[in-house]
Design a protein around this motif. Structure first.
Motif, short mmCIF file in Angstrom:
data_model
loop_
_atom_site.label_atom_id
_atom_site.label_comp_id
_atom_site.label_asym_id
_atom_site.label_seq_id
_atom_site.Cartn_x
_atom_site.Cartn_y
_atom_site.Cartn_z
N LEU A 26 -13.75 4.29 -11.63
CA LEU A 26 -14.23 2.98 -11.22
C LEU A 26 -13.10 1.94 -11.27
O LEU A 26 -12.98 1.09 -10.39
CB LEU A 26 -15.39 2.53 -12.10
CG LEU A 26 -16.70 3.30 -11.92
CD1 LEU A 26 -17.68 2.96 -13.04
CD2 LEU A 26 -17.33 3.00 -10.57
N ALA A 27 -12.27 2.04 -12.30
CA ALA A 27 -11.15 1.11 -12.42
C ALA A 27 -10.14 1.31 -11.29
O ALA A 27 -9.67 0.33 -10.68
CB ALA A 27 -10.46 1.30 -13.78
N GLU A 28 -9.82 2.56 -10.99
CA GLU A 28 -8.87 2.84 -9.91
C GLU A 28 -9.40 2.32 -8.57
O GLU A 28 -8.65 1.72 -7.78
CB GLU A 28 -8.62 4.35 -9.82
CG GLU A 28 -7.85 4.92 -11.00
CD GLU A 28 -7.92 6.44 -11.04
OE1 GLU A 28 -8.48 7.05 -10.10
OE2 GLU A 28 -7.41 7.02 -12.02
N ALA A 29 -10.68 2.52 -8.33
CA ALA A 29 -11.27 2.06 -7.07
C ALA A 29 -11.30 0.53 -7.00
O ALA A 29 -11.10 -0.06 -5.93
CB ALA A 29 -12.68 2.62 -6.91
N THR A 30 -11.50 -0.11 -8.13
CA THR A 30 -11.51 -1.57 -8.17
C THR A 30 -10.12 -2.13 -7.90
O THR A 30 -9.96 -3.10 -7.16
CB THR A 30 -12.04 -2.08 -9.52
OG1 THR A 30 -13.38 -1.59 -9.72
CG2 THR A 30 -12.05 -3.59 -9.58
N VAL A 31 -9.12 -1.53 -8.52
CA VAL A 31 -7.74 -1.95 -8.28
C VAL A 31 -7.38 -1.82 -6.80
O VAL A 31 -6.77 -2.72 -6.19
CB VAL A 31 -6.76 -1.13 -9.15
CG1 VAL A 31 -5.31 -1.37 -8.71
CG2 VAL A 31 -6.93 -1.49 -10.62
N THR A 32 -7.80 -0.71 -6.19
CA THR A 32 -7.54 -0.49 -4.76
C THR A 32 -8.26 -1.53 -3.90
O THR A 32 -7.68 -2.10 -2.97
CB THR A 32 -7.99 0.92 -4.35
OG1 THR A 32 -7.23 1.89 -5.07
CG2 THR A 32 -7.79 1.15 -2.86
N ALA A 33 -9.53 -1.80 -4.24
CA ALA A 33 -10.30 -2.77 -3.47
C ALA A 33 -9.72 -4.18 -3.60
O ALA A 33 -9.69 -4.94 -2.63
CB ALA A 33 -11.76 -2.75 -3.92
N LEU A 34 -9.24 -4.52 -4.79
CA LEU A 34 -8.62 -5.83 -4.97
C LEU A 34 -7.32 -5.93 -4.18
O LEU A 34 -7.01 -6.97 -3.59
CB LEU A 34 -8.36 -6.09 -6.46
CG LEU A 34 -9.57 -6.56 -7.27
CD1 LEU A 34 -9.28 -6.50 -8.76
CD2 LEU A 34 -9.97 -7.98 -6.87
N ALA A 35 -6.55 -4.83 -4.18
CA ALA A 35 -5.30 -4.82 -3.41
C ALA A 35 -5.58 -5.03 -1.92
O ALA A 35 -4.84 -5.72 -1.22
CB ALA A 35 -4.56 -3.52 -3.64
N ASP A 36 -6.67 -4.43 -1.44
CA ASP A 36 -7.05 -4.60 -0.04
C ASP A 36 -7.39 -6.06 0.27
O ASP A 36 -7.30 -6.50 1.42
CB ASP A 36 -8.24 -3.70 0.31
CG ASP A 36 -7.88 -2.22 0.32
OD1 ASP A 36 -6.68 -1.91 0.41
OD2 ASP A 36 -8.80 -1.40 0.23
N LEU A 37 -7.79 -6.80 -0.77
CA LEU A 37 -8.13 -8.22 -0.61
C LEU A 37 -6.93 -9.12 -0.93
O LEU A 37 -7.08 -10.34 -1.01
CB LEU A 37 -9.30 -8.58 -1.52
CG LEU A 37 -10.64 -7.90 -1.19
CD1 LEU A 37 -11.66 -8.16 -2.30
CD2 LEU A 37 -11.17 -8.38 0.15
N GLY A 38 -5.77 -8.50 -1.12
CA GLY A 38 -4.56 -9.26 -1.41
C GLY A 38 -4.45 -9.74 -2.84
O GLY A 38 -3.72 -10.69 -3.13
N GLN A 39 -5.14 -9.07 -3.76
CA GLN A 39 -5.15 -9.48 -5.16
C GLN A 39 -4.49 -8.41 -6.03
O GLN A 39 -4.84 -7.24 -5.95
CB GLN A 39 -6.59 -9.69 -5.63
CG GLN A 39 -7.39 -10.69 -4.85
CD GLN A 39 -7.27 -12.09 -5.42
OE1 GLN A 39 -7.12 -12.27 -6.62
NE2 GLN A 39 -7.35 -13.08 -4.55
N GLN A 40 -3.58 -8.84 -6.88
CA GLN A 40 -3.04 -7.95 -7.89
C GLN A 40 -3.99 -7.90 -9.08
O GLN A 40 -4.74 -8.84 -9.31
CB GLN A 40 -1.66 -8.42 -8.35
CG GLN A 40 -0.59 -8.37 -7.27
CD GLN A 40 0.76 -8.80 -7.81
OE1 GLN A 40 0.85 -9.66 -8.68
NE2 GLN A 40 1.82 -8.20 -7.29
N SER A 41 -3.93 -6.81 -9.82
CA SER A 41 -4.84 -6.69 -10.97
C SER A 41 -4.16 -5.95 -12.11
O SER A 41 -3.23 -5.17 -11.91
CB SER A 41 -6.13 -5.98 -10.56
OG SER A 41 -5.84 -4.73 -9.96
N GLN A 42 -4.66 -6.21 -13.30
CA GLN A 42 -4.18 -5.56 -14.51
C GLN A 42 -5.39 -5.03 -15.26
O GLN A 42 -6.35 -5.76 -15.51
CB GLN A 42 -3.41 -6.55 -15.37
CG GLN A 42 -2.89 -5.97 -16.68
CD GLN A 42 -2.07 -6.99 -17.46
OE1 GLN A 42 -1.70 -8.03 -16.94
NE2 GLN A 42 -1.81 -6.69 -18.73
#
Length: 206
Positions: A26-42
């Motif tokens: 779930l975390a990996e998919a969220t990071v990917t989805a945020l990247a698709d929206l132009g957002q970096q995540s930690q």
């Protein structure tokens, strides 16, 4: 824009655990989805089993030891939370519930939260909706519409159920979380212990 903080709460009691596996997916998919929206995540992972004694002690004394306090602070400051629990006797793990009980009633107010659960069979699949969602709704969290339950068979055949396979459910839920995180201001709630005076203040500056 600073990186978005995603805190993953995994309440599995074994190592390795299917609960942690689902949490990581779930975390990996969220990071990917945020990247698709132009957002970096930690991503920060909280393993509740490592805090079990501290959770019990706080329940009895009201005092949070340093590791538990750090986890509470991370959750209070998170832009989004992924909370995953194993299912025992038709309900979330007692350790998971106890951990949520010591978070504080304001820690998750307005925070987007994605719920996940794991269990041996699909007959427990409604537990996230009937037992876990009301808990986080009570805490005024912004719980995403899709929760993800993974039974043993889901891992064996990547989710060959008649509704949605597990990878598709993970992607859908993670996308919902990412969209909510992306459209919120970066979390800037005061820290859990910011209002606690230090020793110099207690001694009047002496």
């Amino acid at each position: 824009m600073s990186a978005r903080s995603i805190v993953v709460v995994s309440a599995g009691v074994s190592q390795p655990s299917s609960t942690r596996l689902l949490a990581d997916r779930l975390a990996e998919a969220t990071v990917t989805a945020l990247a698709d929206l132009g957002q970096q995540s930690q991503v920060t992972v909280v393993e509740v089993r490592e805090l079990a004694h501290d959770v019990v002690n706080m329940t009895l004394t009201g005092f949070a030891a340093a590791p538990l306090a750090a986890a509470q602070q991370a959750i209070a400051e998170a832009d989004g939370v992924i909370a995953v629990t194993p299912v025992y006797t038709a309900g979330p793990a007692g350790l998971f519930k106890s951990f949520v009980d010591v978070l504080g009633t304001d820690a998750l107010t307005g925070t987007p939260v994605l719920l996940g659960a794991t269990g041996g069979t699909a007959r427990h699949s409604l537990v996230p909706e009937v037992a876990v969602r009301p808990l986080f709704t009570y805490l005024h969290a912004d719980v995403v519409p899709t929760s993800v339950f993974a039974a043993t068979d889901d891992w064996a055949d990547e989710g060959g159920d008649d509704v949605k396979p597990l990878p598709a459910r993970i992607t859908r839920a993670a996308t919902e979380l990412a969209e909510r995180v992306a459209r919120r201001p970066t979390a800037a709630r005061p820290g859990l212990y910011d209002a606690v005076p230090d020793f110099s203040e207690l001694l009047g500056g002496a």
